[in-house]
Motif scaffolding. Structure first.
Motif, mmCIF file in Angstrom:
data_model
loop_
_atom_site.group_PDB
_atom_site.id
_atom_site.type_symbol
_atom_site.label_atom_id
_atom_site.label_comp_id
_atom_site.label_asym_id
_atom_site.label_seq_id
_atom_site.Cartn_x
_atom_site.Cartn_y
_atom_site.Cartn_z
ATOM 1 N N THR A 67 0.825 -1.198 0.000
ATOM 2 C CA THR A 67 0.000 0.000 0.000
ATOM 3 C C THR A 67 0.869 1.262 0.000
ATOM 4 O OG1 THR A 67 -1.859 1.052 1.125
ATOM 5 C CG2 THR A 67 -0.154 0.132 2.526
ATOM 6 N N ILE A 68 0.298 2.381 -0.445
ATOM 7 C CA ILE A 68 1.024 3.657 -0.397
ATOM 8 C C ILE A 68 0.872 4.198 1.028
ATOM 9 C CG2 ILE A 68 1.169 5.991 -1.353
ATOM 10 C CD1 ILE A 68 -0.079 4.817 -3.948
ATOM 11 N N PHE A 69 1.929 4.042 1.806
ATOM 12 C CA PHE A 69 1.854 4.382 3.231
ATOM 13 C C PHE A 69 2.050 5.899 3.366
ATOM 14 C CE2 PHE A 69 3.064 4.065 7.740
ATOM 15 C CZ PHE A 69 2.021 3.260 8.163
ATOM 16 N N THR A 70 1.069 6.540 3.976
ATOM 17 C CA THR A 70 0.965 7.995 3.904
ATOM 18 C C THR A 70 1.121 8.643 5.273
ATOM 19 O OG1 THR A 70 -0.575 7.669 2.072
ATOM 20 C CG2 THR A 70 -0.548 9.864 3.086
ATOM 21 N N ALA A 71 1.922 9.712 5.295
ATOM 22 C CA ALA A 71 2.082 10.504 6.524
ATOM 23 C C ALA A 71 1.197 11.739 6.429
ATOM 24 C CB ALA A 71 3.539 10.920 6.688
ATOM 25 N N PHE A 72 0.615 12.099 7.564
ATOM 26 C CA PHE A 72 -0.299 13.245 7.612
ATOM 27 C C PHE A 72 0.345 14.379 8.392
ATOM 28 C CE2 PHE A 72 -3.486 15.556 10.110
ATOM 29 C CZ PHE A 72 -4.420 15.906 9.157
ATOM 30 N N GLY A 73 0.103 15.598 7.966
ATOM 31 C CA GLY A 73 0.598 16.728 8.747
ATOM 32 C C GLY A 73 0.069 18.038 8.208
ATOM 33 N N MET A 74 0.369 19.099 8.925
ATOM 34 C CA MET A 74 -0.135 20.420 8.544
ATOM 35 C C MET A 74 0.733 21.030 7.451
ATOM 36 S SD MET A 74 -2.208 21.459 11.332
ATOM 37 C CE MET A 74 -1.718 22.965 12.140
ATOM 38 N N ALA A 75 0.097 21.779 6.580
ATOM 39 C CA ALA A 75 0.857 22.629 5.654
ATOM 40 C C ALA A 75 1.642 23.625 6.512
ATOM 41 C CB ALA A 75 -0.102 23.360 4.724
ATOM 42 N N ARG A 76 2.660 24.251 5.928
ATOM 43 C CA ARG A 76 3.512 25.124 6.746
ATOM 44 C C ARG A 76 2.683 26.207 7.433
ATOM 45 N NH1 ARG A 76 3.783 30.148 5.129
ATOM 46 N NH2 ARG A 76 3.916 30.702 2.909
ATOM 47 N N ARG A 77 3.153 26.577 8.603
ATOM 48 C CA ARG A 77 2.411 27.578 9.369
ATOM 49 C C ARG A 77 2.529 28.952 8.717
ATOM 50 N NH1 ARG A 77 4.235 26.849 15.386
ATOM 51 N NH2 ARG A 77 5.682 25.238 14.682
ATOM 52 N N THR A 116 -4.863 34.741 9.576
ATOM 53 C CA THR A 116 -3.949 35.165 8.516
ATOM 54 C C THR A 116 -4.778 35.569 7.296
ATOM 55 O OG1 THR A 116 -1.949 34.562 7.319
ATOM 56 C CG2 THR A 116 -3.584 32.840 7.548
ATOM 57 N N SER A 117 -4.097 35.930 6.212
ATOM 58 C CA SER A 117 -4.809 36.408 5.022
ATOM 59 C C SER A 117 -5.059 35.237 4.070
ATOM 60 C CB SER A 117 -3.961 37.462 4.310
ATOM 61 O OG SER A 117 -2.789 36.846 3.802
ATOM 62 N N PRO A 118 -6.064 35.375 3.187
ATOM 63 C CA PRO A 118 -6.305 34.340 2.189
ATOM 64 C C PRO A 118 -5.064 34.097 1.323
ATOM 65 C CG PRO A 118 -8.107 35.930 2.200
ATOM 66 C CD PRO A 118 -7.060 36.468 3.126
ATOM 67 N N GLU A 119 -4.339 35.130 0.993
ATOM 68 C CA GLU A 119 -3.138 35.004 0.143
ATOM 69 C C GLU A 119 -2.079 34.144 0.842
ATOM 70 O OE1 GLU A 119 -4.526 38.051 0.905
ATOM 71 O OE2 GLU A 119 -5.652 38.028 -0.988
ATOM 72 N N GLU A 120 -1.886 34.394 2.155
ATOM 73 C CA GLU A 120 -0.877 33.639 2.896
ATOM 74 C C GLU A 120 -1.288 32.162 2.998
ATOM 75 O OE1 GLU A 120 2.078 33.874 3.702
ATOM 76 O OE2 GLU A 120 2.433 32.511 5.373
ATOM 77 N N ASN A 121 -2.587 31.895 3.123
ATOM 78 C CA ASN A 121 -3.069 30.505 3.170
ATOM 79 C C ASN A 121 -2.750 29.791 1.849
ATOM 80 O OD1 ASN A 121 -4.714 28.480 4.756
ATOM 81 N ND2 ASN A 121 -5.902 28.532 2.861
ATOM 82 N N LEU A 122 -2.991 30.489 0.736
ATOM 83 C CA LEU A 122 -2.686 29.905 -0.579
ATOM 84 C C LEU A 122 -1.179 29.694 -0.736
ATOM 85 C CD1 LEU A 122 -5.141 32.008 -2.799
ATOM 86 C CD2 LEU A 122 -5.279 29.559 -2.329
ATOM 87 N N ALA A 123 -0.380 30.645 -0.254
ATOM 88 C CA ALA A 123 1.072 30.516 -0.357
ATOM 89 C C ALA A 123 1.555 29.328 0.464
ATOM 90 C CB ALA A 123 1.745 31.807 0.110
ATOM 91 N N SER A 124 0.941 29.126 1.641
ATOM 92 C CA SER A 124 1.310 27.995 2.494
ATOM 93 C C SER A 124 1.037 26.667 1.774
ATOM 94 C CB SER A 124 0.523 28.071 3.811
ATOM 95 O OG SER A 124 0.428 26.795 4.401
ATOM 96 N N ILE A 125 -0.107 26.586 1.101
ATOM 97 C CA ILE A 125 -0.439 25.365 0.349
ATOM 98 C C ILE A 125 0.590 25.148 -0.760
ATOM 99 C CG2 ILE A 125 -2.114 24.328 -1.257
ATOM 100 C CD1 ILE A 125 -4.339 25.684 0.414
ATOM 101 N N ARG A 126 0.839 26.201 -1.548
ATOM 102 C CA ARG A 126 1.777 26.067 -2.676
ATOM 103 C C ARG A 126 3.165 25.640 -2.188
ATOM 104 N NH1 ARG A 126 -1.008 30.707 -4.967
ATOM 105 N NH2 ARG A 126 0.429 32.061 -3.844
ATOM 106 N N ASP A 127 3.666 26.327 -1.165
ATOM 107 C CA ASP A 127 5.028 26.049 -0.678
ATOM 108 C C ASP A 127 5.144 24.624 -0.135
ATOM 109 O OD1 ASP A 127 5.539 28.645 -1.297
ATOM 110 O OD2 ASP A 127 5.569 29.377 0.781
ATOM 111 N N SER A 128 4.142 24.207 0.631
ATOM 112 C CA SER A 128 4.209 22.883 1.263
ATOM 113 C C SER A 128 4.158 21.783 0.210
ATOM 114 C CB SER A 128 3.051 22.707 2.252
ATOM 115 O OG SER A 128 3.024 23.793 3.149
ATOM 116 N N VAL A 129 3.217 21.923 -0.732
ATOM 117 C CA VAL A 129 3.085 20.906 -1.780
ATOM 118 C C VAL A 129 4.382 20.843 -2.586
ATOM 119 C CG1 VAL A 129 1.879 20.278 -3.918
ATOM 120 C CG2 VAL A 129 0.569 21.044 -1.913
ATOM 121 N N ARG A 130 4.922 22.015 -2.938
ATOM 122 C CA ARG A 130 6.141 22.053 -3.741
ATOM 123 C C ARG A 130 7.286 21.333 -3.013
ATOM 124 N NH1 ARG A 130 7.528 27.571 -3.981
ATOM 125 N NH2 ARG A 130 5.553 27.845 -5.054
ATOM 126 N N ALA A 131 7.433 21.622 -1.713
ATOM 127 C CA ALA A 131 8.534 21.007 -0.940
ATOM 128 C C ALA A 131 8.396 19.484 -0.913
ATOM 129 C CB ALA A 131 8.547 21.570 0.479
#
Ligand SMILES: [Zn+2]
Length: 531
Positions: A67-77, A116-131
């Motif tokens: 199975t694809i063993f998956t770790a869960f966690g928060m996007a960057r703060r 926080t701002s909507p823009e910062e939330n979107l940036a957090s998603i982008r940065d975390s996924v990219r990393a």
């Protein structure tokens, strides 16, 4: 027409573990992960590495699963860089095939909870996924509160999901975190989402607060989502998550889904579903829900009379699917036939060859029934069932006799003046005419008894030296006029084989003793110890 692939994602070990009163050990998690792997689940979410010791250890091990063993966690703060977020670092370090981030997708939550701002939330998603994509992992984003967020501000909710896909996330998972959405709402919103994000990148994560989590998951699939998240037995906080034990057979056995979709679970694997469901209950020390769809003891039970005779002629008259497809059994409360075929199937599985007309089968069935009526649970205690079957068939040597045992519990002050409780057990065993007496102190009376019993078994000692107890579960049953105690003991040996034994008595020590004895004798039988 080629069928489309529909993926299953299990989060029993993560979202399910957040349930009140559920506390999985590392061993529990490994056992459940293996069971889900055997069932053919595509993704198993193991937990939250870095958040607690158990999960950190789980993700430090090689597990050898398909199975694809998956770790869960928060996007960057918010306000941090990805390189300066310890939570994210722990996630990237974990030995995981995939990483599932959770992030807000409801503007109200971004403002009030994250501040926080909507823009910062979107940036957090982008940065975390990219990393995470750069670290070579498959990436998922759980869009928390997606449906409530979409109702309040569809542009923002969609932008969160889109940001993840644009950065290379394999899946965005639309979460009904508060569990209040209804099937027609889910179908409509998912239908709108898949116009922007292809459905084979969209998952559904439903909670059961209006008892629609299964229906909501199926509605999302009808609308185009191609991943379903859920848990075994619907385990999860509050009213639980979508129940994969109901979803899997529905996808596999109901034409509308079975004709259109392939899931990773084969028909042979589907037959292990009831066992997987019951095993989880036993680990949680819960009585299985008798009325659980597909896998409950009563799911295919028919009372005496006209129904039963019709069902014997033509099962489809009263059954929506054949019970054995999910590893369950038809229960005809008047007929011995069903029970007999179950026993024969079990004997075959154990490797005991018996003719189907052998009168001892009927005798074994009677003994099983009598003992189950007083509280024994053979479905959970495979090793005790095997011993019982071997005894009825006359195939268990009498290795040794316990002539007597004695357990003392003493509370006193120790040398440091602390109040301590000490248990001491003395066991008198007869092996080949020789009497052996062993004593042991233990952490509680059962532990003391176990240690004393296994201390000296004479010529059999070498056969049980690798035996250890890995779990001990007690349940008080309220049947008849007085409560009885059922003890289930799980053991393991040096080869890694595991087995479970059962004991029942009004006295907990006595019930434990029976289960301990069965465990030792089972080990001797399996090791081929001479009589
Ligand atoms: Zn959840």
């Amino acid at each position: 027409m080629a069928r489309e692939r529909l993926y299953l994602f299990d989060t029993t070990l993560r979202d399910g573990a957040q349930t009140n009163g559920v506390d999985f050990t590392l061993n529990d998690k490994l056992v459940i992960a293996r069971m889900l792997d055997d069932l053919g689940i595509d993704y198993v979410e193991g937990g939250y590495p870095g958040a607690n010791l158990t999960d950190t250890q789980l993700f430090a091990e090689e597990r050898g699963l398909k199975t694809i063993f998956t770790a869960f966690g928060m996007a960057r703060r918010p306000g941090r860089s990805t390189s300066n977020d310890p939570g994210l670092a722990a996630l990237l370090e974990a030995k995981a095939d995939a990483i599932c981030f959770v992030a807000k997708s409801w503007d109200y939550h971004v403002r009030v909870a994250l501040e926080t701002s909507p823009e910062e939330n979107l940036a957090s998603i982008r940065d975390s996924v990219r990393a995470a994509v750069r670290s070579g992992r498959e990436v998922l984003l759980d869009c928390e509160h997606f449906f409530d967020g979409y109702k309040a501000n569809p542009q923002f909710a969609l932008a969160c999901a889109k940001a993840a896909v644009d950065e290379g996330a394999r899946w965005v998972v639309l979460c009904d975190t508060n569990g209040g959405a209804l099937p027609h709402e889910i179908e409509k919103i998912v239908g709108e989402v898949v116009k922007v994000i292809p459905g084979d990148h969209v998952g559904i994560h439903a909670h059961n607060d209006t008892e629609q989590a299964v229906a909501n998951s199926l509605a999302a699939v009808r609308a185009g989502a191609r991943q379903i998240q859920g848990t075994l037995n619907g385990l999860g906080e509050r009213c639980g998550n979508a129940n994969l034990v109901s979803i899997i057979p529905t996808l596999k056995l109901k034409g509308e889904f079975a004709d259109r979709f392939d899931i990773g679970v084969s028909h042979a694997q589907l037959k292990t579903l009831a066992h997987a469901s019951h095993t989880l209950d036993e680990m949680l020390n819960r009585a299985p829900n008798r009325h659980a769809p597909y896998v409950g003891e009563s799911a295919f039970a028919t009372k005496a009379g006209i129904h039963a005779s019709a069902i014997m002629k033509e099962p489809a008259t009263y059954e929506h699917v054949p019970p054995d497809t999910v590893g369950n059994r038809r229960k005809l409360l008047v007929s011995e036939q069903a029970g007999k075929s179950n026993v024969l199937a079990e004997l075959d599985r154990i490797g005991l060859k018996v003719d189907k007309d052998d009168p001892r089968i009927g005798r074994l069935l009677d003994v099983v029934k009598e003992r189950e009526a007083i509280g024994y649970a053979y479905e959970a205690a495979d090793a005790s069932f095997e011993l019982l079957a071997r005894r009825v068939l006359g195939k268990v040597p009498s290795y040794f006799d316990v002539e007597k045992f004695d357990v003392n519990i003493e509370q006193r002050d120790n040398a440091l003046g602390q109040r301590v409780t000490v248990s001491l057990a003395v066991v008198k065993v007869k092996v080949e005419g020789e009497t052996l007496i062993s004593a042991a102190e233990g952490n509680g009376p059962v532990n003391a008894l176990d240690l004393a019993l296994r201390k000296d078994l004479g010529k059999y000692q070498s056969y049980i030296s690798g035996l250890e107890l890995t779990d001990y579960r007690v349940r008080i049953l309220n049947g008849g006029t007085e409560a009885v105690t059922r003890v289930l003991i799980e053991s393991q040996d040096e080869t890694g084989e595991r087995w479970t034994t059962v004991g029942v008595s009004s006295n907990i020590i006595d019930a434990s003793f029976q289960a301990l004895m069965d465990s030792i004798i089972y080990k001797l039988v399996r090791s081929g110890a001479p009589a």
